[in-house]
Design an enzyme around this catalytic site. Structure first.
Site, short mmCIF file in Angstrom:
data_model
loop_
_atom_site.label_atom_id
_atom_site.label_comp_id
_atom_site.label_asym_id
_atom_site.label_seq_id
_atom_site.Cartn_x
_atom_site.Cartn_y
_atom_site.Cartn_z
N ALA A 15 0.76 -1.25 0.14
CA ALA A 15 -0.24 0.06 -0.02
C ALA A 15 0.90 1.18 0.02
O ALA A 15 0.39 2.15 0.47
CB ALA A 15 -0.76 -0.12 1.21
N ARG A 21 -2.93 9.05 -9.48
CA ARG A 21 -4.01 9.32 -10.56
C ARG A 21 -5.31 9.46 -9.90
O ARG A 21 -6.26 10.02 -10.31
CB ARG A 21 -4.01 7.88 -11.18
N LYS A 28 -4.75 6.64 -1.36
CA LYS A 28 -5.57 6.12 -2.31
C LYS A 28 -6.29 4.90 -1.78
O LYS A 28 -7.40 4.79 -1.81
CB LYS A 28 -4.70 5.25 -3.59
N GLY A 85 9.36 0.13 -6.37
CA GLY A 85 8.92 -0.82 -7.10
C GLY A 85 8.33 -2.07 -6.08
O GLY A 85 8.63 -2.16 -4.87
N TYR A 394 -33.12 24.36 24.31
CA TYR A 394 -31.90 25.07 23.99
C TYR A 394 -31.91 26.64 24.48
O TYR A 394 -32.90 27.37 23.79
CB TYR A 394 -31.39 25.04 22.77
N ARG A 448 -54.34 33.39 25.93
CA ARG A 448 -54.38 33.58 24.54
C ARG A 448 -54.74 35.27 24.30
O ARG A 448 -55.64 35.67 25.01
CB ARG A 448 -55.55 32.67 23.93
C1 UD1 Z 1 1.03 -4.40 -10.75
C2 UD1 Z 1 1.95 -5.50 -11.25
C3 UD1 Z 1 1.27 -6.12 -12.50
C4 UD1 Z 1 0.00 -6.64 -12.43
C5 UD1 Z 1 -0.91 -5.37 -11.71
C6 UD1 Z 1 -2.07 -5.81 -11.27
C7 UD1 Z 1 4.31 -4.87 -10.84
C8 UD1 Z 1 5.62 -4.48 -11.23
N1 UD1 Z 1 3.47 -4.85 -11.43
O1 UD1 Z 1 0.87 -3.36 -11.67
O2 UD1 Z 1 2.31 -7.14 -12.78
O3 UD1 Z 1 -0.79 -6.89 -13.70
O4 UD1 Z 1 -0.17 -4.96 -10.45
O5 UD1 Z 1 -3.06 -4.79 -10.52
O6 UD1 Z 1 4.09 -5.57 -9.86
N2 UD1 Z 1 3.48 -0.36 -4.07
C9 UD1 Z 1 4.12 -0.52 -3.24
N3 UD1 Z 1 5.53 0.01 -3.41
C10 UD1 Z 1 6.27 0.43 -4.73
C11 UD1 Z 1 5.11 0.18 -5.50
C12 UD1 Z 1 4.02 -0.23 -5.54
O7 UD1 Z 1 3.74 -0.67 -2.13
O8 UD1 Z 1 7.16 0.71 -4.77
C13 UD1 Z 1 2.16 -0.98 -4.08
C14 UD1 Z 1 1.01 -0.08 -4.77
O9 UD1 Z 1 0.47 0.75 -3.69
C15 UD1 Z 1 -0.18 -0.98 -4.98
C16 UD1 Z 1 0.63 -2.16 -5.54
O10 UD1 Z 1 1.88 -2.03 -4.90
O11 UD1 Z 1 -1.14 -1.28 -4.10
C17 UD1 Z 1 0.60 -2.37 -7.14
O12 UD1 Z 1 1.47 -1.17 -7.40
P1 UD1 Z 1 1.23 -0.43 -8.94
O13 UD1 Z 1 1.49 0.58 -9.17
O14 UD1 Z 1 -0.50 -0.20 -8.82
O15 UD1 Z 1 1.29 -1.65 -10.00
P2 UD1 Z 1 0.31 -1.80 -11.42
O16 UD1 Z 1 1.27 -0.95 -12.16
O17 UD1 Z 1 -0.95 -1.67 -11.23
MG MG Z 2 -2.29 -1.12 -9.74
#
Ligand code: UD1
Ligand code: MG
Length: 463
Positions: A15, A21, A28, A85, A394, A448
């Site tokens: 999370a 976005r 979010k 990531g 009140y 009254r």
């Molecule tokens: C990710 C997957 C993708 C999958 C999709 C499904 C990766 C690289 N990609 O893409 O294969 O099809 O979800 O919905 O895993 N988050 C972190 N730390 C970070 C980055 C992300 O905690 O550094 C969390 C985000 O808050 C989110 C989740 O990981 O809850 C997924 O990240 P998001 O950026 O939504 O990945 P997608 O592009 O949706």
């Molecule tokens: Mg996502």
């Protein structure tokens, strides 16, 4: 729904993403989907698995996210200072996972996911003795998701992100849900080998798949029967879409239990609402929070009921608004009634149009039918409160109580200046201003103004 028990499983909930976005000051994962945050939906399902522990990986706004859920769920907070990531995010949770055999990784932005689907993944993972199992889905519009690449024998080879995929790979319609179950030791060993040589320069969790295969590990994709469950929310349009899908699921669930819902696309029913058999919910109504409506009730059209308890055979007519109220059986409310917090209505009570009740007990079969305000009052049984009656509770500084005995009849347009008590069976004449104890039985009325008659008076004429 604690029918599962996975004591050797640690869950990691991702999370930390900013959710840019969404264009919102609220993180979010705290956005609401039918009365619960997205994160809360996900955590409720995970808790149903009874895992060893739940680690919540957060980034910006992490304290706010943790504060929103810490009282409801047993989670440990993991901070990912920089969002490098999904693979990097999981790595941050290593210390929380060391005693577990398996790690389940779930994203916090998938509110449609159901506990049973996660349990199916875990069952398959354990039975097939896989090293990595992940949920995949076949969808018509795979744009944005990681594609599942298989070899000619149909065996999974890798997951390629949209931005790294070539034209052929982009045509694949089997996508990764981002939900993985991995043997703990292997997971952290593989994550050390993951690099960020991809389009986004991020450490991707899905990159562990080809690394595992190189080491001869077993990887399995478990296809989700309902692809909608994996839908992720990244913007307001997707938030609306998953809300609509969840609403449909909730409504169909109540229909199976014997509830009729008219024009369902106009109705909102939160996930924590309870409804009884033969109840009808009419167009435009909203049932919110921990609201419960009993059997054979009629609600709406256009009624709002929030955090309230409604017993059996109650009618809540059009445009009524209830919040933290209790309505006894066979009561009749509205149209255009407002029940505010701590309105406690006994059986058979009637509250009519443009009546506001606040912090008051209304006894059995009592009626307040038109244009009244009743606040800080205890009213007995079988009372009749005339149109326009006001409890003046009140004084500008403090609130005062009104007590009305059984069988009282209060004439229209009476002002009850609190604190004041009206005895059992008392009758108050219309237009009275009551400042002292009203004796039981008998008639009480305040002086009254004299009624005058001006015989030769002429109406003004337009000049
Ligand atoms: C990710 C997957 C993708 C999958 C999709 C499904 C990766 C690289 N990609 O893409 O294969 O099809 O979800 O919905 O895993 N988050 C972190 N730390 C970070 C980055 C992300 O905690 O550094 C969390 C985000 O808050 C989110 C989740 O990981 O809850 C997924 O990240 P998001 O950026 O939504 O990945 P997608 O592009 O949706
Ligand atoms: Mg996502």
């Amino acid at each position: 729904m604690n029918q599962y028990h996975y004591s050797n499983l640690q869950v990691v909930v991702l999370a930390a993403g900013q959710g840019k976005r969404m264009r919102s000051a609220t993180p979010k994962v705290l956005h609401d989907v039918l009365g619960r945050s997205m994160l809360s939906h996900v955590l409720a399902n995970i808790e149903a698995l009874c895992p060893q522990g739940i680690a919540l990986v957060t980034g910006h706004g992490g304290e706010q996210v943790y504060a929103a859920v810490e009282k409801l769920y047993h989670v440990s907070l993991i901070k990912q200072a920089e969002q490098l990531g999904t693979g990097h995010a999981v790595q941050q949770a290593e210390s929380a996972c060391v005693n577990a055999e398996h790690v389940l990784i779930v994203c916090a932005d998938t509110p449609l996911l159901q506990a049973g689907t996660l349990a199916d993944l875990l069952e398959r993972h354990i039975k097939s003795e896989s090293d990595i199992s992940f949920l995949s889905a076949k969808i018509d519009e795979p744009t944005g998701y990681g594609r599942v690449c298989r070899n000619q024998q149909g065996i999974v080879e890798s997951i390629v992100e949209e931005r790294d995929a070539n034209a052929d790979q982009r045509l694949l319609n089997e996508v990764s849900s981002g939900i993985f179950c991995v043997k703990q030791k292997l997971l952290f060993q593989l994550l050390q080998q993951v690099d960020n040589s991809n389009n986004q320069n991020e450490y991707y969790l899905p990159s562990i798949v080809p690394l595992a295969l190189q080491e001869g590990a077993k990887v399995e994709a478990v296809l989700m029967p309902d692809a909608n469950e994996m839908l992720g929310v990244n913007d307001r349009t997707q938030l609306r879409h998953v809300t609509e899908l969840l609403q449909q699921r909730v409504i169909e669930g109540w229909e199976k239990e014997g509830v009729s819902i008219e024009q369902p696309s106009t109705v909102r029913i939160d996930v924590s609402v309870k409804l009884g058999m033969d109840t009808v919910i009419r167009a435009g109504s909203q049932l919110l929070g921990n609201t419960s409506v009993g059997d054979a009730c009629e609600v709406g059209p256009y009624a709002v009921i929030k955090q309230s308890w409604v017993d059996d055979h109650v009618k809540i007519h059009a445009f009524s608004h209830l919040e933290q109220a209790h309505v006894g059986a066979h009561a009749d409310i509205g149209p255009y009634a407002r029940l505010r917090p701590q309105a406690e209505l006994d059986e058979g009570v009637k509250i009519g149009n443009f009546v506001e009740i606040k912090k008051s007990i209304i006894g059995q079969n009592s009626k307040v039918n038109h244009l009244s305000y009743i606040g800080d009052t205890t009213m007995g049984q079988n009372c009749n409160v005339g149109a326009g009656t006001i409890t003046c509770n009140y004084d500008g500084a403090n609130k005062h109580k009104t007590v009305i005995g059984d069988g009282a009849f209060i004439g229209s347009d009476t002002k009850l200046i609190a604190p004041v008590t009206v005895g059992d069976g008392a009758t108050i004449g219309a237009g009275s201003v009551i400042t002292k104890l009203v004796q039981k039985n008998g008639l009480t009325l305040s002086a009254r103004p004299e009624q005058r008659y001006v015989k030769d008076w002429k109406r003004p004429e337009k000049s």
